[in-house]
Design a protein around this motif. Structure first.
Motif, PDB file in Angstrom:
ATOM      1  N   PHE A 150       0.831  -1.203   0.000  1.00 17.61           N
ATOM      2  CA  PHE A 150       0.000   0.000   0.000  1.00 17.61           C
ATOM      3  C   PHE A 150       0.864   1.251   0.000  1.00 17.61           C
ATOM      4  O   PHE A 150       0.584   2.207  -0.717  1.00 17.61           O
ATOM      5  N   ARG A 151       1.922   1.259   0.798  1.00 18.10           N
ATOM      6  CA  ARG A 151       2.822   2.421   0.814  1.00 18.10           C
ATOM      7  C   ARG A 151       3.463   2.637  -0.547  1.00 18.10           C
ATOM      8  O   ARG A 151       3.588   3.761  -1.014  1.00 18.10           O
ATOM      9  N   SER A 152       3.878   1.542  -1.167  1.00 24.22           N
ATOM     10  CA  SER A 152       4.487   1.631  -2.485  1.00 24.22           C
ATOM     11  C   SER A 152       3.480   2.148  -3.506  1.00 24.22           C
ATOM     12  O   SER A 152       3.807   2.971  -4.355  1.00 24.22           O
ATOM     13  N   ARG A 212      -3.175  16.089  -2.172  1.00 21.73           N
ATOM     14  CA  ARG A 212      -1.933  15.321  -2.031  1.00 21.73           C
ATOM     15  C   ARG A 212      -2.035  14.341  -0.873  1.00 21.73           C
ATOM     16  O   ARG A 212      -2.813  14.532   0.045  1.00 21.73           O
ATOM     17  N   ASN A 213      -1.184  13.337  -0.919  1.00 16.97           N
ATOM     18  CA  ASN A 213      -1.034  12.405   0.187  1.00 16.97           C
ATOM     19  C   ASN A 213      -0.086  13.047   1.194  1.00 16.97           C
ATOM     20  O   ASN A 213       1.059  13.355   0.860  1.00 16.97           O
ATOM     21  N   LYS A 214      -0.541  13.232   2.429  1.00 17.40           N
ATOM     22  CA  LYS A 214       0.268  13.945   3.430  1.00 17.40           C
ATOM     23  C   LYS A 214       1.459  13.150   3.945  1.00 17.40           C
ATOM     24  O   LYS A 214       2.367  13.706   4.542  1.00 17.40           O
ATOM     25  N   SER A 215       1.481  11.845   3.713  1.00 15.59           N
ATOM     26  CA  SER A 215       2.610  11.036   4.201  1.00 15.59           C
ATOM     27  C   SER A 215       3.800  11.083   3.244  1.00 15.59           C
ATOM     28  O   SER A 215       4.864  10.579   3.563  1.00 15.59           O
ATOM     29  N   ILE A 216       3.620  11.683   2.084  1.00 18.62           N
ATOM     30  CA  ILE A 216       4.696  11.781   1.099  1.00 18.62           C
ATOM     31  C   ILE A 216       5.153  13.230   1.023  1.00 18.62           C
ATOM     32  O   ILE A 216       4.351  14.142   0.882  1.00 18.62           O
ATOM     33  N   ARG A 268      11.841  16.641  -5.859  1.00 22.51           N
ATOM     34  CA  ARG A 268      12.226  15.420  -5.130  1.00 22.51           C
ATOM     35  C   ARG A 268      11.020  14.927  -4.337  1.00 22.51           C
ATOM     36  O   ARG A 268      10.450  15.670  -3.535  1.00 22.51           O
ATOM     37  N   ILE A 269      10.644  13.673  -4.565  1.00 25.84           N
ATOM     38  CA  ILE A 269       9.512  13.051  -3.879  1.00 25.84           C
ATOM     39  C   ILE A 269      10.083  11.948  -2.999  1.00 25.84           C
ATOM     40  O   ILE A 269      10.830  11.100  -3.479  1.00 25.84           O
ATOM     41  N   PHE A 270       9.717  11.934  -1.709  1.00 24.05           N
ATOM     42  CA  PHE A 270      10.256  10.904  -0.812  1.00 24.05           C
ATOM     43  C   PHE A 270       9.290  10.630   0.337  1.00 24.05           C
ATOM     44  O   PHE A 270       8.452  11.459   0.678  1.00 24.05           O
ATOM     45  N   ASP A 271       9.420   9.429   0.894  1.00 24.44           N
ATOM     46  CA  ASP A 271       8.570   9.038   2.015  1.00 24.44           C
ATOM     47  C   ASP A 271       9.343   8.341   3.133  1.00 24.44           C
ATOM     48  O   ASP A 271       8.751   7.710   3.986  1.00 24.44           O
ATOM     49  N   GLY A 272      10.645   8.421   3.143  1.00 26.04           N
ATOM     50  CA  GLY A 272      11.449   7.775   4.172  1.00 26.04           C
ATOM     51  C   GLY A 272      12.029   6.457   3.700  1.00 26.04           C
ATOM     52  O   GLY A 272      13.106   6.062   4.128  1.00 26.04           O
ATOM     53  N   GLN A 273      11.333   5.753   2.823  1.00 25.06           N
ATOM     54  CA  GLN A 273      11.826   4.492   2.284  1.00 25.06           C
ATOM     55  C   GLN A 273      12.189   4.610   0.812  1.00 25.06           C
ATOM     56  O   GLN A 273      13.139   4.010   0.352  1.00 25.06           O
TER      57      GLN A 273
END
Length: 156
Positions: free
Chosen positions: A44-46, A105-109, A136-141
């Motif tokens: 789901f995160r991916s 937008r998705n707030k976790s990204i 640059r788009i990032f989410d920690g992983q």
């Protein structure tokens, strides 16, 4: 006579599951579900990360396409805010314009960019950006970089 008693005994004992059989089945079911939970959470995160990246690239390409098509005879662009992406018309982003198209937008990204005022503007008829840069788009992983080149193409 012995067979009739034996048949009654077998039929009486096959009415349902014992508590041990039930606990074993529930234990196996729990193990299978717990293993799948970790896999599906990551998928789901991916999915959310990929969807956010694709939406941004699609909006950038859409703004460039509208500028090249000279829709309403003005420039078009994309504004990146904390809550949404905004597809707009004109020389610069105006918050309360009636022509703005808002995409949540998705707030976790998280997104960082090198553009002035978080705005990417494409000139009408040519589709060239007013400035080049990176998003640059990032989410920690995961991390992805979208580059806007001098001709207006996106290089993801």
């Amino acid at each position: 006579m012995k067979f009739k008693m034996l048949d009654k005994y077998l039929i009486r004992n096959q009415r349902g599951l014992t508590i041990i059989e039930l606990l074993v089945v529930l234990g196996i079911f729990t193990i299978i579900l717990s293993g799948g939970l970790f896999l599906s959470t990551d998928s789901f995160r991916s999915y959310y990360f990929d969807a956010e990246e694709k939406m941004l690239v699609s909006l950038i390409r859409g703004a460039r396409s509208k500028a090249i098509s000279n829709i309403n005879y003005v420039s078009h662009g994309v504004f990146v805010s904390e809550q949404s992406f905004v597809l707009f018309q004109g020389e610069s982003y105006e918050e309360n314009s009636g022509t703005n198209e808002d995409f949540p937008r998705n707030k976790s990204i998280q997104i960082e960019n090198t553009f002035t005022n978080d705005t990417i503007v494409f000139e009408n008829l040519t589709g060239k950006p007013r400035q080049t840069g990176e998003i640059r788009i990032f989410d920690g992983q995961r991390e992805s970089v979208v580059k806007i080149e001098l001709e207006g193409r996106t290089n993801e």
